[in-house]
Design an enzyme around this catalytic site. Sequence first.
Site, short mmCIF file in Angstrom:
data_model
loop_
_atom_site.label_atom_id
_atom_site.label_comp_id
_atom_site.label_asym_id
_atom_site.label_seq_id
_atom_site.Cartn_x
_atom_site.Cartn_y
_atom_site.Cartn_z
N LYS A 59 43.34 40.38 40.04
CA LYS A 59 44.72 40.68 40.44
C LYS A 59 45.63 39.58 39.91
CE LYS A 59 47.29 41.80 44.66
NZ LYS A 59 47.21 41.84 46.14
N HIS A 92 48.88 39.17 40.70
CA HIS A 92 50.02 38.88 41.56
C HIS A 92 49.51 38.63 42.98
CE1 HIS A 92 49.31 43.21 41.90
NE2 HIS A 92 49.81 43.13 43.12
#
Length: 227
Positions: free
Chosen positions: A108, A110
């Site tokens: 991921k 963010h």
Amino acid sequence: MAETTSRTDFVRFSLEQGVLRFGQFKVKSGRVSPYFFNAGLFNSGASVGRLAGFYAEALIKSGIEFDMLFGPAYKGIPLATATAVALAAHPATADRHIPFAFNRKEAKDHGEGGVLVGAPLQGRVVIIDDVITAGTSVRESVQIIRQAGAEPAAVRIALDRMERAGTDDALSSHSAVQDVARSYGIPVVSIASLSDIMELMEGDAQFGEHREAVAQYRDKYGVSQDT
């Protein structure tokens, strides 16, 4: 919690849920197998809850010392989650705080980022998965756990097919499960195995038409050592 102490009880439960079926099935190796086990068909709250009870009971009975659970993406994610819930309800572990974590297939970029979700990986970690075919998810899991500074303690799976890999003229001497145990020096423990399926078939007349086909398949591809 429901009674989940017998390996053949798990085989019966898998049959009831349509997870274990007999017939002719082309499997990933290209072989035509007389039986098929698809843990993805444990797909209701009730069935996953009982499955988790089998995982928890078998893990406790194994005597393996552990601190937390890890579920490899994707199938291992609900299995580890549900097993942690079952362990919290089990009399033997109800007073313990047993965290769990799982990985993403892609990092991921963010928020908190990274590939891990859940509790920090630490201590002795049990990997919870459905089956071992090529050992890819176990290899990735072991790498993730060790990179975090934790220790892979064991792999817990639902069913051990006890089956050798390779082509018919070049069969390996060990099963995928045995290869994983040897490669990483950790135990791989199943809730049930092909031996338990055979035991149930031998004592139940309704499986008579499939018994010989499964026995022949085991004789051709099977290994003798149970997990």
